[in-house]
Design a protein around this motif. Structure first.
Motif, PDB file in Angstrom:
ATOM      1  N   ARG A 171     -19.165   7.297  -3.434  1.00 20.21           N
ATOM      2  CA  ARG A 171     -20.531   7.603  -3.848  1.00 20.21           C
ATOM      3  C   ARG A 171     -20.531   7.818  -5.353  1.00 20.21           C
ATOM      4  NH1 ARG A 171     -24.798  11.537  -0.891  1.00 20.21           N
ATOM      5  NH2 ARG A 171     -26.576  10.942  -2.137  1.00 20.21           N
ATOM      6  N   GLY A 172     -21.283   6.988  -6.074  1.00 20.89           N
ATOM      7  CA  GLY A 172     -21.332   7.099  -7.529  1.00 20.89           C
ATOM      8  C   GLY A 172     -19.957   6.906  -8.136  1.00 20.89           C
ATOM      9  N   ASN A 173     -19.512   7.866  -8.941  1.00 23.58           N
ATOM     10  CA  ASN A 173     -18.188   7.779  -9.572  1.00 23.58           C
ATOM     11  C   ASN A 173     -17.101   8.450  -8.734  1.00 23.58           C
ATOM     12  OD1 ASN A 173     -19.660  10.229 -10.394  1.00 23.58           O
ATOM     13  ND2 ASN A 173     -17.795  10.750 -11.501  1.00 23.58           N
ATOM     14  N   PHE A 174     -17.464   8.893  -7.530  1.00 23.57           N
ATOM     15  CA  PHE A 174     -16.492   9.572  -6.659  1.00 23.57           C
ATOM     16  C   PHE A 174     -16.008   8.642  -5.556  1.00 23.57           C
ATOM     17  CE2 PHE A 174     -18.594  13.100  -8.694  1.00 23.57           C
ATOM     18  CZ  PHE A 174     -17.578  14.032  -8.868  1.00 23.57           C
ATOM     19  N   TYR A 175     -14.693   8.554  -5.442  1.00 21.46           N
ATOM     20  CA  TYR A 175     -14.018   7.771  -4.407  1.00 21.46           C
ATOM     21  C   TYR A 175     -13.067   8.719  -3.677  1.00 21.46           C
ATOM     22  CZ  TYR A 175     -15.578   3.749  -7.186  1.00 21.46           C
ATOM     23  OH  TYR A 175     -16.329   2.839  -7.871  1.00 21.46           O
ATOM     24  N   ALA A 176     -12.727   8.391  -2.430  1.00 21.91           N
ATOM     25  CA  ALA A 176     -11.783   9.245  -1.712  1.00 21.91           C
ATOM     26  C   ALA A 176     -11.149   8.476  -0.568  1.00 21.91           C
ATOM     27  CB  ALA A 176     -12.493  10.488  -1.172  1.00 21.91           C
ATOM     28  N   THR A 177      -9.888   8.811  -0.288  1.00 19.48           N
ATOM     29  CA  THR A 177      -9.190   8.240   0.858  1.00 19.48           C
ATOM     30  C   THR A 177      -8.620   9.369   1.710  1.00 19.48           C
ATOM     31  OG1 THR A 177      -7.033   8.065  -0.268  1.00 19.48           O
ATOM     32  CG2 THR A 177      -8.534   6.164  -0.433  1.00 19.48           C
ATOM     33  N   GLN A 178      -8.772   9.255   3.026  1.00 17.19           N
ATOM     34  CA  GLN A 178      -8.126  10.216   3.917  1.00 17.19           C
ATOM     35  C   GLN A 178      -6.635   9.902   4.032  1.00 17.19           C
ATOM     36  OE1 GLN A 178      -9.434  13.114   5.610  1.00 17.19           O
ATOM     37  NE2 GLN A 178      -7.205  13.286   5.604  1.00 17.19           N
ATOM     38  N   PHE A 179      -6.290   8.633   3.939  1.00 20.77           N
ATOM     39  CA  PHE A 179      -4.874   8.258   3.963  1.00 20.77           C
ATOM     40  C   PHE A 179      -4.239   8.563   2.616  1.00 20.77           C
ATOM     41  CE2 PHE A 179      -7.250   4.427   2.774  1.00 20.77           C
ATOM     42  CZ  PHE A 179      -6.565   3.955   1.665  1.00 20.77           C
ATOM     43  N   HIS A 180      -2.925   8.534   2.607  1.00 19.47           N
ATOM     44  CA  HIS A 180      -2.157   8.828   1.391  1.00 19.47           C
ATOM     45  C   HIS A 180      -1.733   7.526   0.729  1.00 19.47           C
ATOM     46  CE1 HIS A 180      -1.610  13.199   1.824  1.00 19.47           C
ATOM     47  NE2 HIS A 180      -1.675  12.948   3.119  1.00 19.47           N
ATOM     48  N   PRO A 181      -2.410   7.077  -0.325  1.00 27.56           N
ATOM     49  CA  PRO A 181      -1.973   5.852  -0.994  1.00 27.56           C
ATOM     50  C   PRO A 181      -0.566   5.978  -1.566  1.00 27.56           C
ATOM     51  CG  PRO A 181      -3.897   6.807  -2.112  1.00 27.56           C
ATOM     52  CD  PRO A 181      -3.649   7.610  -0.890  1.00 27.56           C
ATOM     53  N   GLU A 182      -0.190   7.186  -1.970  1.00 24.34           N
ATOM     54  CA  GLU A 182       1.137   7.380  -2.570  1.00 24.34           C
ATOM     55  C   GLU A 182       2.254   7.236  -1.545  1.00 24.34           C
ATOM     56  OE1 GLU A 182       0.052  11.458  -1.043  1.00 24.34           O
ATOM     57  OE2 GLU A 182      -1.005   9.729  -1.860  1.00 24.34           O
ATOM     58  N   LYS A 183       1.908   7.218  -0.243  1.00 25.11           N
ATOM     59  CA  LYS A 183       2.908   7.057   0.814  1.00 25.11           C
ATOM     60  C   LYS A 183       2.681   5.783   1.627  1.00 25.11           C
ATOM     61  CE  LYS A 183       3.630  12.035   1.414  1.00 25.11           C
ATOM     62  NZ  LYS A 183       3.586  13.171   2.368  1.00 25.11           N
ATOM     63  N   SER A 184       1.767   4.925   1.159  1.00 24.32           N
ATOM     64  CA  SER A 184       1.346   3.761   1.948  1.00 24.32           C
ATOM     65  C   SER A 184       1.887   2.441   1.426  1.00 24.32           C
ATOM     66  CB  SER A 184      -0.188   3.712   2.036  1.00 24.32           C
ATOM     67  OG  SER A 184      -0.686   4.828   2.743  1.00 24.32           O
ATOM     68  N   GLY A 185       3.047   2.484   0.759  1.00 27.02           N
ATOM     69  CA  GLY A 185       3.707   1.251   0.349  1.00 27.02           C
ATOM     70  C   GLY A 185       2.871   0.388  -0.571  1.00 27.02           C
ATOM     71  N   ASP A 186       2.967  -0.932  -0.386  1.00 30.73           N
ATOM     72  CA  ASP A 186       2.269  -1.853  -1.282  1.00 30.73           C
ATOM     73  C   ASP A 186       0.759  -1.762  -1.135  1.00 30.73           C
ATOM     74  OD1 ASP A 186       2.349  -2.975   1.270  1.00 30.73           O
ATOM     75  OD2 ASP A 186       2.569  -5.029   0.539  1.00 30.73           O
ATOM     76  N   VAL A 187       0.274  -1.418   0.061  1.00 24.90           N
ATOM     77  CA  VAL A 187      -1.172  -1.247   0.254  1.00 24.90           C
ATOM     78  C   VAL A 187      -1.670  -0.079  -0.593  1.00 24.90           C
ATOM     79  CG1 VAL A 187      -2.973  -0.652   1.925  1.00 24.90           C
ATOM     80  CG2 VAL A 187      -1.177  -2.266   2.559  1.00 24.90           C
ATOM     81  N   GLY A 188      -0.954   1.033  -0.527  1.00 23.66           N
ATOM     82  CA  GLY A 188      -1.339   2.198  -1.317  1.00 23.66           C
ATOM     83  C   GLY A 188      -1.267   1.944  -2.809  1.00 23.66           C
ATOM     84  N   GLU A 189      -0.235   1.207  -3.238  1.00 21.93           N
ATOM     85  CA  GLU A 189      -0.126   0.879  -4.661  1.00 21.93           C
ATOM     86  C   GLU A 189      -1.305   0.038  -5.123  1.00 21.93           C
ATOM     87  OE1 GLU A 189       3.594  -0.775  -5.834  1.00 21.93           O
ATOM     88  OE2 GLU A 189       4.720   1.064  -5.378  1.00 21.93           O
ATOM     89  N   LEU A 190      -1.747  -0.893  -4.270  1.00 25.86           N
ATOM     90  CA  LEU A 190      -2.899  -1.711  -4.632  1.00 25.86           C
ATOM     91  C   LEU A 190      -4.153  -0.850  -4.758  1.00 25.86           C
ATOM     92  CD1 LEU A 190      -4.183  -4.418  -5.241  1.00 25.86           C
ATOM     93  CD2 LEU A 190      -4.430  -4.802  -2.768  1.00 25.86           C
ATOM     94  N   VAL A 191      -4.334   0.112  -3.843  1.00 24.09           N
ATOM     95  CA  VAL A 191      -5.501   1.008  -3.915  1.00 24.09           C
ATOM     96  C   VAL A 191      -5.464   1.815  -5.214  1.00 24.09           C
ATOM     97  CG1 VAL A 191      -6.609   3.016  -2.863  1.00 24.09           C
ATOM     98  CG2 VAL A 191      -5.833   1.121  -1.424  1.00 24.09           C
ATOM     99  N   LEU A 192      -4.294   2.330  -5.568  1.00 20.70           N
ATOM    100  CA  LEU A 192      -4.189   3.081  -6.824  1.00 20.70           C
ATOM    101  C   LEU A 192      -4.469   2.195  -8.033  1.00 20.70           C
ATOM    102  CD1 LEU A 192      -1.051   5.306  -6.088  1.00 20.70           C
ATOM    103  CD2 LEU A 192      -3.432   6.063  -6.241  1.00 20.70           C
ATOM    104  N   LYS A 193      -3.971   0.966  -8.013  1.00 18.74           N
ATOM    105  CA  LYS A 193      -4.254   0.034  -9.112  1.00 18.74           C
ATOM    106  C   LYS A 193      -5.744  -0.258  -9.210  1.00 18.74           C
ATOM    107  CE  LYS A 193       0.189  -2.417  -9.019  1.00 18.74           C
ATOM    108  NZ  LYS A 193       0.884  -3.631  -8.535  1.00 18.74           N
ATOM    109  N   LYS A 194      -6.384  -0.461  -8.071  1.00 16.11           N
ATOM    110  CA  LYS A 194      -7.830  -0.738  -8.064  1.00 16.11           C
ATOM    111  C   LYS A 194      -8.592   0.448  -8.645  1.00 16.11           C
ATOM    112  CE  LYS A 194      -8.063  -4.864  -6.204  1.00 16.11           C
ATOM    113  NZ  LYS A 194      -8.625  -6.014  -6.962  1.00 16.11           N
ATOM    114  N   PHE A 195      -8.138   1.668  -8.313  1.00 19.18           N
ATOM    115  CA  PHE A 195      -8.810   2.852  -8.868  1.00 19.18           C
ATOM    116  C   PHE A 195      -8.636   2.908 -10.390  1.00 19.18           C
ATOM    117  CE2 PHE A 195      -8.453   7.330 -10.222  1.00 19.18           C
ATOM    118  CZ  PHE A 195      -9.788   7.685 -10.062  1.00 19.18           C
ATOM    119  N   ILE A 196      -7.417   2.685 -10.859  1.00 24.65           N
ATOM    120  CA  ILE A 196      -7.169   2.728 -12.294  1.00 24.65           C
ATOM    121  C   ILE A 196      -7.996   1.663 -13.022  1.00 24.65           C
ATOM    122  CG2 ILE A 196      -5.411   2.384 -14.085  1.00 24.65           C
ATOM    123  CD1 ILE A 196      -5.181   5.082 -12.577  1.00 24.65           C
ATOM    124  N   ASP A 197      -8.190   0.515 -12.369  1.00 23.34           N
ATOM    125  CA  ASP A 197      -8.883  -0.615 -12.998  1.00 23.34           C
ATOM    126  C   ASP A 197     -10.399  -0.577 -12.856  1.00 23.34           C
ATOM    127  OD1 ASP A 197      -6.449  -1.630 -13.773  1.00 23.34           O
ATOM    128  OD2 ASP A 197      -6.294  -3.056 -12.114  1.00 23.34           O
TER     129      ASP A 197
END
Length: 198
Positions: A171-197
């Motif tokens: 919502r707006g500038n707020f995003y959230a995941t219930q899962f742990h991207p930092e523990k989700s392997g390449d999928v989690g890394e992609l989510v973190l990259k998408k957030f940074i970008d």
């Protein structure tokens, strides 16, 4: 890119910092309001108890700081839950960014499904999102939680465990995941990259 990880009474902040380092991003862990406001990206992670975490945020004035942020913010696990209106855990009032009330899983009708929900499960997209790209449809992510946000208007991805719940919100500038991207392997890394970008 300046990235700040909110320091508060919850675990897992160092795992997030290490995950960011793996994708070439350095982050600072801080509870300094000025640093959080200056950061280009803010991550609100955590593993812990909702009421205790909110008490710490309020004591530090971070509850009002978080709500005032205008840059992209990513809540993770309890971070997602605290961005919601309330939580059944400790009858906790949340920050109210997402108009959802967090509930505890009820496995009374299916006791073979243990609580907490722990381990790998798939995500299904619930709408277009810059955070969760279409290529992640049906991919596995890692969970550890006993409480969940129901599916609502801000839901961008879902997972089913006992009931369907919000795997990710926006919502707006707020995003959230219930899962742990930092523990989700390449999928989690992609989510973190998408957030940074973003």
């Amino acid at each position: 890119m300046s990235v700040a990880i909110i320091k508060y009474n919850a675990g897992n902040v160092f795992s997030v910092k290490c995950a960011l380092q793996r994708i070439g991003v350095e982050a600072v862990i801080t509870d300094d309001a000025a640093v959080l406001r200056r950061a280009e990206r803010v991550i609100f992670p955590g593993v812990g108890q909702a009421a205790t975490a909110m008490d710490y945020l309020r004591a530090k004035g971070l509850d009002t700081v978080i709500k005032s942020l205008t840059q992209p913010v990513l809540g993770i696990c309890i971070g997602l839950q605290l961005l919601c209106r309330s939580s059944q855990e400790g009858d906790t009032q949340g920050l109210g960014i997402f108009d959802l009330d967090v509930k505890r899983f009820d496995n009374s009708a299916c006791p073979e499904l243990k609580i907490p929900h722990m381990g790998w499960n798939t995500i299904e997209l619930a709408g277009a999102s810059a955070l969760i790209p279409a290529e992640l449809e049906g991919r596995h992510v890692y969970y550890v939680h006993s409480y969940y946000a129901p599916v609502g208007r801000d839901t961008i991805a879902t997972t089913r465990y006992i009931v369907p719940f919000s795997a990710a919100l926006h919502r707006g500038n707020f995003y959230a995941t219930q899962f742990h991207p930092e523990k989700s392997g390449d999928v989690g890394e992609l989510v973190l990259k998408k957030f940074i970008d973003l």
